[in-house]
Structure formats: C-alpha cells, structure tokens
Design a protein around this motif. Structure first.
Motif, PDB file in Angstrom:
ATOM      1  N   THR A  75     -46.442  26.233-118.076  1.00 57.15           N
ATOM      2  CA  THR A  75     -47.285  26.436-119.253  1.00 57.15           C
ATOM      3  C   THR A  75     -47.206  25.283-120.241  1.00 57.15           C
ATOM      4  N   GLY A  76     -46.179  24.455-120.089  1.00 59.97           N
ATOM      5  CA  GLY A  76     -46.030  23.369-121.046  1.00 59.97           C
ATOM      6  C   GLY A  76     -45.238  23.786-122.270  1.00 59.97           C
ATOM      7  N   ASP A  77     -45.161  25.076-122.522  1.00 60.42           N
ATOM      8  CA  ASP A  77     -44.381  25.591-123.653  1.00 60.42           C
ATOM      9  C   ASP A  77     -42.932  25.790-123.222  1.00 60.42           C
ATOM     10  N   TRP A  78     -42.000  25.196-123.942  1.00 64.38           N
ATOM     11  CA  TRP A  78     -40.589  25.276-123.537  1.00 64.38           C
ATOM     12  C   TRP A  78     -40.080  26.717-123.490  1.00 64.38           C
ATOM     13  N   ARG A  79     -40.549  27.513-124.424  1.00 63.55           N
ATOM     14  CA  ARG A  79     -40.046  28.882-124.532  1.00 63.55           C
ATOM     15  C   ARG A  79     -40.454  29.758-123.360  1.00 63.55           C
ATOM     16  N   THR A  80     -41.744  29.777-123.086  1.00 65.94           N
ATOM     17  CA  THR A  80     -42.196  30.598-121.964  1.00 65.94           C
ATOM     18  C   THR A  80     -41.743  29.995-120.639  1.00 65.94           C
ATOM     19  N   SER A  81     -41.586  28.684-120.643  1.00 68.25           N
ATOM     20  CA  SER A  81     -41.115  28.016-119.436  1.00 68.25           C
ATOM     21  C   SER A  81     -39.692  28.465-119.085  1.00 68.25           C
ATOM     22  N   LEU A  82     -38.823  28.460-120.078  1.00 67.35           N
ATOM     23  CA  LEU A  82     -37.442  28.901-119.834  1.00 67.35           C
ATOM     24  C   LEU A  82     -37.409  30.388-119.509  1.00 67.35           C
ATOM     25  N   ARG A  83     -38.206  31.134-120.237  1.00 65.07           N
ATOM     26  CA  ARG A  83     -38.243  32.582-120.023  1.00 65.07           C
ATOM     27  C   ARG A  83     -38.643  32.900-118.577  1.00 65.07           C
ATOM     28  N   GLN A  84     -39.721  32.267-118.133  1.00 62.67           N
ATOM     29  CA  GLN A  84     -40.166  32.467-116.753  1.00 62.67           C
ATOM     30  C   GLN A  84     -39.079  32.079-115.767  1.00 62.67           C
ATOM     31  N   ARG A  85     -38.425  30.957-116.045  1.00 64.29           N
ATOM     32  CA  ARG A  85     -37.374  30.463-115.159  1.00 64.29           C
ATOM     33  C   ARG A  85     -36.247  31.487-115.027  1.00 64.29           C
ATOM     34  N   PHE A  86     -35.802  31.992-116.160  1.00 62.40           N
ATOM     35  CA  PHE A  86     -34.687  32.945-116.143  1.00 62.40           C
ATOM     36  C   PHE A  86     -35.086  34.246-115.437  1.00 62.40           C
ATOM     37  N   LEU A  87     -36.329  34.642-115.635  1.00 69.12           N
ATOM     38  CA  LEU A  87     -36.780  35.881-115.006  1.00 69.12           C
ATOM     39  C   LEU A  87     -36.943  35.699-113.500  1.00 69.12           C
ATOM     40  N   SER A  88     -37.360  34.504-113.094  1.00 69.23           N
ATOM     41  CA  SER A  88     -37.452  34.216-111.666  1.00 69.23           C
ATOM     42  C   SER A  88     -36.073  34.278-111.029  1.00 69.23           C
ATOM     43  N   ALA A  89     -35.109  33.683-111.713  1.00 68.81           N
ATOM     44  CA  ALA A  89     -33.736  33.706-111.202  1.00 68.81           C
ATOM     45  C   ALA A  89     -33.245  35.142-111.078  1.00 68.81           C
ATOM     46  N   ARG A  90     -33.592  35.916-112.057  1.00 70.20           N
ATOM     47  CA  ARG A  90     -33.149  37.322-112.033  1.00 70.20           C
ATOM     48  C   ARG A  90     -33.703  38.078-110.834  1.00 70.20           C
ATOM     49  N   GLU A  91     -34.946  37.792-110.488  1.00 68.91           N
ATOM     50  CA  GLU A  91     -35.533  38.454-109.322  1.00 68.91           C
ATOM     51  C   GLU A  91     -34.730  38.162-108.062  1.00 68.91           C
ATOM     52  N   VAL A  92     -34.303  36.936-107.935  1.00 71.40           N
ATOM     53  CA  VAL A  92     -33.489  36.558-106.774  1.00 71.40           C
ATOM     54  C   VAL A  92     -32.158  37.305-106.801  1.00 71.40           C
ATOM     55  N   MET A  93     -31.558  37.390-107.964  1.00 71.00           N
ATOM     56  CA  MET A  93     -30.264  38.073-108.089  1.00 71.00           C
ATOM     57  C   MET A  93     -30.379  39.560-107.753  1.00 71.00           C
ATOM     58  N   LEU A  94     -31.533  40.139-108.101  1.00 74.33           N
ATOM     59  CA  LEU A  94     -31.736  41.558-107.795  1.00 74.33           C
ATOM     60  C   LEU A  94     -31.848  41.769-106.292  1.00 74.33           C
ATOM     61  N   GLN A 203     -34.326  45.511-116.897  1.00 77.69           N
ATOM     62  CA  GLN A 203     -35.197  44.414-117.302  1.00 77.69           C
ATOM     63  C   GLN A 203     -35.267  44.321-118.820  1.00 77.69           C
ATOM     64  N   VAL A 204     -35.375  45.477-119.454  1.00 82.72           N
ATOM     65  CA  VAL A 204     -35.515  45.526-120.918  1.00 82.72           C
ATOM     66  C   VAL A 204     -34.359  44.815-121.623  1.00 82.72           C
TER      67      VAL A 204
END
Lengths: 224, 224
Positions: A75-94, A203-204
């Motif tokens: 997205t180019g936005d650092w915030r949503t970029s990091l957020r997406q990254r962390f959530l992607s990682a979480r999916e793998v961990m689950l 998730q919450v």
DNA sequence: ACCTGAACACCGTTCAAGT
DNA sequence: ACCTGAACACCGTTCAAGT
C-alpha cells in the motif's frame, strides 16, 4: 512406498507434516525416518543431525511467512504495510502451532529472520522514522512481528496436546483466590468454555496489541 | 556429604542452582540426583517425575518474583506500581536466564502466575480502568509483565551457552544482504562487540516497551 | 552416492527389593 | 518412610559396512 529418493526438502516437508499432526515432541529422528519409509541413519546423509533438522524447520517456517507477505499488496503506507505483514505471519503461525516454540528455542537465528526484520526497518525508514525509533520499534514489536504473542497463557503451542483438566478441576477454588481475574472473566464473558485466560489469544487481542504498538511508534514523532 | 535428608525443597533448590550454572539442558534426573549425592530414583519419592520437577521449578521462579515485588514500596499509583512490578520480575529473570524458556514451555500454568496476573488486574481496576481494558492490557503486556521479552534475538535464554561464532563469521556478507539492519546498527553503534541484534534486550529497551504499552493503556481512556 | 545394522552413551521411568 | 539396583523403552549419534 516412496519411489522418490530421500532429500533435505522431502525430509523437511515430512517434518512439518509430522509436527503439524502430532507436535514437536513427536518429531524424532527415528519417527521422521519411519514416516519417510527409511532408516533413521539415512537422515544424517541429508541433514546435519537433529539440531540441523530443527534449524531447517525454522527456516521453512520463515520462508512460509515471506511467501505469505509477498502475496499481500503493497500500500505504500508504513502502518498498514507492517500491520499486513504481522497478520500474514500470524496466519502461518496458526497453521503451525509448534512454530513459536521452535523459533524461541533456536540458539542460532535463521537468516530469514534477519531478512524479515531488515524489511521491517526498511519500511519504517521509508516511513520517515529515525534509526533509533526503528530500533526501539523492533524491540517493542518483539515476536508479534513474527505473528505470535507470548505463550504464557496458551499452552497449546508448547508442544503436546492442550490439556486443561487439572486447571478446570479447581476452577471454583481459583475463582475465590483470584477475585479480580474472576470478575474480569465474568465481565468479559469471553467464552463459557474458556478456562480462565486460556485461548484468549484471538485475532481481536492480537490486533489490539499491534495497534497499541503502532500507535506508540507513530506518536514517537520520528515521522514527517 | 549430605547430612540433611532429601526433600522436595532441597531438590528444587539444587535444580535452580544447576540450571543457573549449566542451563536447563543439564538438568536431568540423573544429574540432579548426583548433585544431591543420591540415586536418580530417589527423586521420584519427592517429586512426580521430570514434568513435576519442572512445574516445581516454575513455581519457585514465580515465588521469587512475588517476593521481589513484595519488597517494593506501594505508591498507590497504578502506573508506577505496574512498572515497578514488571521491573522486579525482570530482575528475577536476569538471575535465571532459563526461566523464560521454562515458563513458556510449561503446558500447565503454575498457580502463582494466575495470582500474579490477578494482582495486575486489581491494580488496573483500582486505577479506574474497565474490565475490558484490563483484559486487553493483560494480553498486550504478555510476558513483559513477567519480566522478559520475546527471545527471538536473545539465544542465551534458550538453554545452552550463548554461541555466535557462526553468526559472526559471515557478518560482512550479512551486512550486504541486510542494508537497513546494517544501517540501523551502524547508526545506533550500540556496542561494537554486539553481533547484530543479539543482547540488545537491555534495560533501556525493556523500559521503552513497558512505557509504550502503559502509555497506550492510559490513552485508552478507561481511567477517571 | 546413498542407505543400513549394530552398537554406544545417554534419557525418563517402573518395579521389586532393600533398610 | 525413605532410598536403591536392575531393567525397559526410548533418545541422538558414530562407524564400519553394504549396494
């Protein structure tokens, strides 16, 4: 049974499958070999021992995270970029409940982990933050960046199956000894089947903590 | 050698000493028994097996934390109260580098942990926060409340001794592959002896993260 | 080059036996 | 009541040997 010859890749894939199905404790050299239709000693030709196997497993997980991150739009936005990254990682961990415990136990850090955190720093710098803030942010994120929170209250990830009989047995006594925790759980009425704080790592709560940290970093003022 | 008879307390004390000196991996039933001048099987009379020993160890650590917290003065302010608590816990963890790994690996949560988090909730409620905020705060604090951060970059706690030879060997190659991380470390010039992020988990970063979280909780507005 | 069998040094643990 | 010896079912791993 197994026509394809043994290889490091085939061994690691089987190890992931085995760990997913029966946990990290079930992953022994002998058992893994048996699953591959081969003798235990054959593994040593493709992997440098048990520790090497676990290192390979850790790299495999990091690779999965990278792949998941790569699938997300930038997205180019650092915030949503990091957020997406962390959530992607979480999916793998689950998908791999044993992975947090494995990563925490490794004493030599997989290279992919460095690359992963390098990308995070890159995102922060591009977002206008100083190296100092980026450094502090890395520490503040901690394992959350890799998709998992502290495991104190989620025994499931520890390796074996999740058993809470003992805990459930003396819940009434606990409620008396732990007034604030009991009141909190009652007020939250999270899930009737939930013994105390177990399995609250939903998730919450994960997103709440992420946002708390991102808010904090943003407010540090390194941006602009 | 050992005039005093064996007991659960003596066994646990010896286990702490052994783990402090040689790590968790050195703590085997046979070795612990040898240190106590006794046969391995004698331990089973006082402890319900290896898992029971580790559970006892975990309880011992929690007990130490409680004792450390009890020694601090109560200020009445929820913020400094929690801060002091977390820092007290951290002191205990620094004395026992194996404790974070042990606590994370236990699948049955020591009762002392519940009591510990109960006190935290009590502090938050007394500070005027809602149960909801208190609940989220517990998750956000995670293991930081128990005095340790994620261990991804601090392999020392994993069990054995801290060895980084392999990592140090290809530091130049890493620097090329990890531009942002390298630039960050150069800018921070944290400590020349520090390979990458290892051993960055200093007091400064711990307190930074705590304050970030406390700030976030405070801003949630549950107070007043 | 790739896989194996036998053997070694460790584990945790059971169980009958000692005092 | 407290401790022990021998034995069992597991580990990871070495090493010489097979194909």
């Amino acid at each position: 049974m197994s026509r394809k010859p043994l290889s490091r890749e085939r061994a690691l894939a089987a190890a992931v499958t085995l760990a997913d199905a029966e946990g990290l404790k079930a992953l022994t050299m002998r058992r893994l070999a048996a699953d591959l239709g081969v003798e235990a000693m054959s593994l040593y030709y493709h992997l440098p021992g048990k520790e090497g196997l676990l290192d390979g497993l850790a790299e495999t997980v990091i690779g999965e995270i990278e792949a998941a991150v790569a699938r997300t739009a930038d997205t180019g936005d650092w915030r949503t970029s990091l957020r997406q990254r962390f959530l992607s990682a979480r999916e793998v961990m689950l998908r791999h409940p044993w992975a947090p415990g494995l990563l925490s136990s490794r004493r030599t850090i997989p290279f992919g982990v460095y690359a992963y955190y390098d990308a995070i720093v890159g995102t922060l710098i591009a977002g206008g933050f100083s190296h100092r803030v980026a450094h502090r942010a890395l520490h503040a994120f901690g394992s959350l960046a890799l998709g998992f929170a502290q495991e104190i209250f989620s025994p499931a990830a520890a390796g074996g199956t999740m058993d809470v009989e003992a805990t459930e047995a003396d819940l009434p006594a606990m409620a008396e000894a732990l007034p604030h925790l009991s009141a909190m759980m009652a007020a939250e009425a999270h899930d009737a089947a939930d013994p105390m704080l177990g399995w609250c790592d939903s998730q919450v709560e994960f997103e709440f903590t992420i946002d708390l940290l991102l808010d904090g970093i943003e407010r540090t003022g390194g941006q602009g």
